[in-house]
Design a protein around this motif. Structure first.
Motif, PDB file in Angstrom:
ATOM      1  N   THR A   1       0.862  -1.174   0.000  1.00 23.76           N
ATOM      2  CA  THR A   1       0.000   0.000   0.000  1.00 23.76           C
ATOM      3  C   THR A   1       0.901   1.227   0.000  1.00 23.76           C
ATOM      4  O   THR A   1       1.987   1.220   0.592  1.00 23.76           O
ATOM      5  CB  THR A   1      -0.910   0.016   1.228  1.00 23.76           C
ATOM      6  OG1 THR A   1      -0.109  -0.077   2.409  1.00 23.76           O
ATOM      7  CG2 THR A   1      -1.886  -1.154   1.180  1.00 23.76           C
TER       8      THR A   1
ATOM      9  N   SER B   1       1.312   5.824  -0.602  1.00 23.41           N
ATOM     10  CA  SER B   1       0.771   7.177  -0.755  1.00 23.41           C
ATOM     11  C   SER B   1       1.823   8.019  -1.463  1.00 23.41           C
ATOM     12  O   SER B   1       3.023   7.757  -1.355  1.00 23.41           O
ATOM     13  CB  SER B   1       0.428   7.796   0.601  1.00 23.41           C
ATOM     14  OG  SER B   1       1.599   7.940   1.385  1.00 23.41           O
TER      15      SER B   1
ATOM     16  N   ARG C   1       2.791   7.433  -9.215  1.00 23.31           N
ATOM     17  CA  ARG C   1       1.527   6.834  -8.789  1.00 23.31           C
ATOM     18  C   ARG C   1       1.013   5.848  -9.832  1.00 23.31           C
ATOM     19  O   ARG C   1       0.600   4.727  -9.505  1.00 23.31           O
ATOM     20  CB  ARG C   1       0.523   7.961  -8.562  1.00 23.31           C
ATOM     21  CG  ARG C   1      -0.866   7.520  -8.188  1.00 23.31           C
ATOM     22  CD  ARG C   1      -1.731   8.736  -7.866  1.00 23.31           C
ATOM     23  NE  ARG C   1      -3.094   8.333  -7.617  1.00 23.31           N
ATOM     24  CZ  ARG C   1      -4.093   8.432  -8.500  1.00 23.31           C
ATOM     25  NH1 ARG C   1      -3.858   8.912  -9.697  1.00 23.31           N
ATOM     26  NH2 ARG C   1      -5.308   8.053  -8.182  1.00 23.31           N
TER      27      ARG C   1
ATOM     28  N   LEU D   1       0.448   1.765  -9.314  1.00 18.20           N
ATOM     29  CA  LEU D   1      -0.864   1.164  -9.550  1.00 18.20           C
ATOM     30  C   LEU D   1      -0.802   0.129 -10.669  1.00 18.20           C
ATOM     31  O   LEU D   1      -1.408  -0.941 -10.587  1.00 18.20           O
ATOM     32  CB  LEU D   1      -1.884   2.250  -9.884  1.00 18.20           C
ATOM     33  CG  LEU D   1      -2.300   3.154  -8.727  1.00 18.20           C
ATOM     34  CD1 LEU D   1      -3.115   4.332  -9.243  1.00 18.20           C
ATOM     35  CD2 LEU D   1      -3.097   2.379  -7.685  1.00 18.20           C
TER      36      LEU D   1
ATOM     37  N   GLU E   1      -3.295   2.234  -3.505  1.00 18.78           N
ATOM     38  CA  GLU E   1      -3.085   3.573  -2.955  1.00 18.78           C
ATOM     39  C   GLU E   1      -3.977   3.783  -1.743  1.00 18.78           C
ATOM     40  O   GLU E   1      -5.188   3.551  -1.797  1.00 18.78           O
ATOM     41  CB  GLU E   1      -3.380   4.622  -4.024  1.00 18.78           C
ATOM     42  CG  GLU E   1      -3.032   6.035  -3.585  1.00 18.78           C
ATOM     43  CD  GLU E   1      -3.159   7.027  -4.718  1.00 18.78           C
ATOM     44  OE1 GLU E   1      -2.561   8.116  -4.623  1.00 18.78           O
ATOM     45  OE2 GLU E   1      -3.852   6.715  -5.713  1.00 18.78           O
TER      46      GLU E   1
END
Length: 397
Positions: A3, A5, A22, A26, A32
């Motif tokens: 996970t 951020s 990002r 993904l 995220e």
């Protein structure tokens, strides 16, 4: 699966960099979350304060995440992150390499997501990176490298992708946007503007920032003749005094700045200004105020001069902090007055507002609007200006 951020500090190019990371994470099957195992902090180093905030963000992330990746401009600034905890990885790489490095270090898993929508209502598409000029105060060429451009095809494909994802507005970004060139296929920025602006489904195209040297007749025609282009342009000034501009290594005079912008007098013009540069005295500061007023600039992003390591004026900072603070406050007050005048000129007129927060959004010329409306974030709403508040134009649908 990890996970993660991602947080960014700084400009629209930094936002573009952060989103590339990002997307890569993904794509490789990671999830995220607001507080994940992995944190990415994409940093800024345009001022000492930006570096301080970047270090602070990295330290905070190191306390709450198992792994932290520090990326972006400040990551390439020598010794900016000395002394950080062992779970922090400094990624001192070119922007084009950073996303794949971080994703590779985190590691891919079998389940992937092919598409990652940006988390904002407007999409930032980078067309160019780096700078080959040598302003005496600027560290960006040292941390981002020489000017280089993406291919026009790659840019146009990304614009189409963002529109297909549902973004109504696309912002073309770059460190020195006017230096964009795809010589192999005959593109400069004006042609790119025309073709990006013709993307089916796109409602609004905007440029992030452009040097006044690149505001030429060809670009002005492209801006005016492309229906989706917003009537807003951000053109850094830095100083309105020729002696200061010369010491900064800028490649124009105050008169050139004013002359180049005459053809865009109906646009909402915004600018960057540095106050307290080593040779700036009260007369020079007064000249800056006069040029901003003569150009019709509304919003001014004010930066108190901050010596940057590795630049030609790194050892010079003679203007006291109190004077920088006073000049900054004066310019911000001038800027607010100019904004309010423009907002008042819109009373009784209509505009199309892109809602980017509940009850708030930006018009075609990037003026801020306050709406009592049930419109959802991401919608374009036709509104009429009925009043002016401290924070923008009050509109009704």
């Amino acid at each position: 699966m990890a996970t993660f951020s991602v947080r960014f500090l700084g400009c629209k190019v930094s936002h573009s960099d952060a989103h590339a990371i990002r997307e890569a994470l993904l794509r490789d099957g990671h999830e995220e979350r607001g507080s994940g195992e992995v944190a990415v902090v994409n940093t800024c180093c345009v001022t000492n304060e930006a570096v301080r905030k970047s270090r602070q963000a990295a330290r905070r992330a190191a306390r709450t995440h198992r792994r932290v990746y520090v990326t972006g401009c400040a990551a390439n600034l020598e010794r900016a992150f000395d002394g950080l905890p062992a779970n922090v990885t400094l990624v001192a790489r070119r922007s084009e390499e950073t996303a794949e490095f971080v994703a590779g270090d985190v590691g891919a898993i079998g389940c992937v997501q092919a598409d990652a929508r940006l988390d904002r209502v407007r999409a930032f598409v980078r067309v160019q990176d780096g700078c080959s000029f040598s302003c005496s105060f600027c560290v960006i060429p040292l941390v981002r490298g020489a000017s280089r451009s993406r291919s026009a095809d790659a840019v146009l494909r990304e614009v189409r992708k963002r529109v297909e994802q549902g973004h109504r507005e696309v912002v073309l970004t770059g460190i020195n946007l006017g230096c964009f060139r795809d010589r192999e296929h005959g593109y400069s920025l004006p042609r790119l503007v025309r073709e990006a602006g013709s993307t089916p489904g796109l409602r609004r195209l905007r440029l992030s920032s452009i040097e006044v040297n690149h505001v030429n007749d060809e670009l002005v025609r492209a801006l005016r003749e492309t229906p989706t282009v917003s009537r807003h342009l951000h053109v850094p000034l830095q100083s309105g005094d020729d002696r200061v501009l010369g010491a900064m290594g800028r490649r124009y005079t105050a008169a050139t700045y004013l002359r180049r912008l005459e053809a865009l007098a109906d646009f909402n013009l915004t600018a960057d200004v540095i106050v307290g540069f080593p040779v700036e005295n009260e007369r020079a500061f007064a000249s800056t105020r006069r040029v901003l007023a003569a150009a019709g600039v509304t919003k001014v992003h004010v930066f108190p001069y901050s010596p940057r390591p590795g630049t030609r004026v790194a050892a010079e900072d003679p203007v006291p902090a109190a004077i920088k603070k006073r000049r900054s406050a004066t310019l911000r007050a001038d800027s607010h007055e100019a904004c309010v005048r423009r907002w008042r000129s819109k009373l009784g007129t209509d505009d199309e507002v892109l809602i980017d927060r509940p009850g708030r959004g930006y018009g075609d010329d990037y003026s801020p609007w306050l709406l009592d409306s049930s419109a959802q974030v991401g919608e374009l709403v036709r509104v009429r200006a009925v009043a002016v508040a401290e924070e923008g134009i009050v509109g009704v649908a």
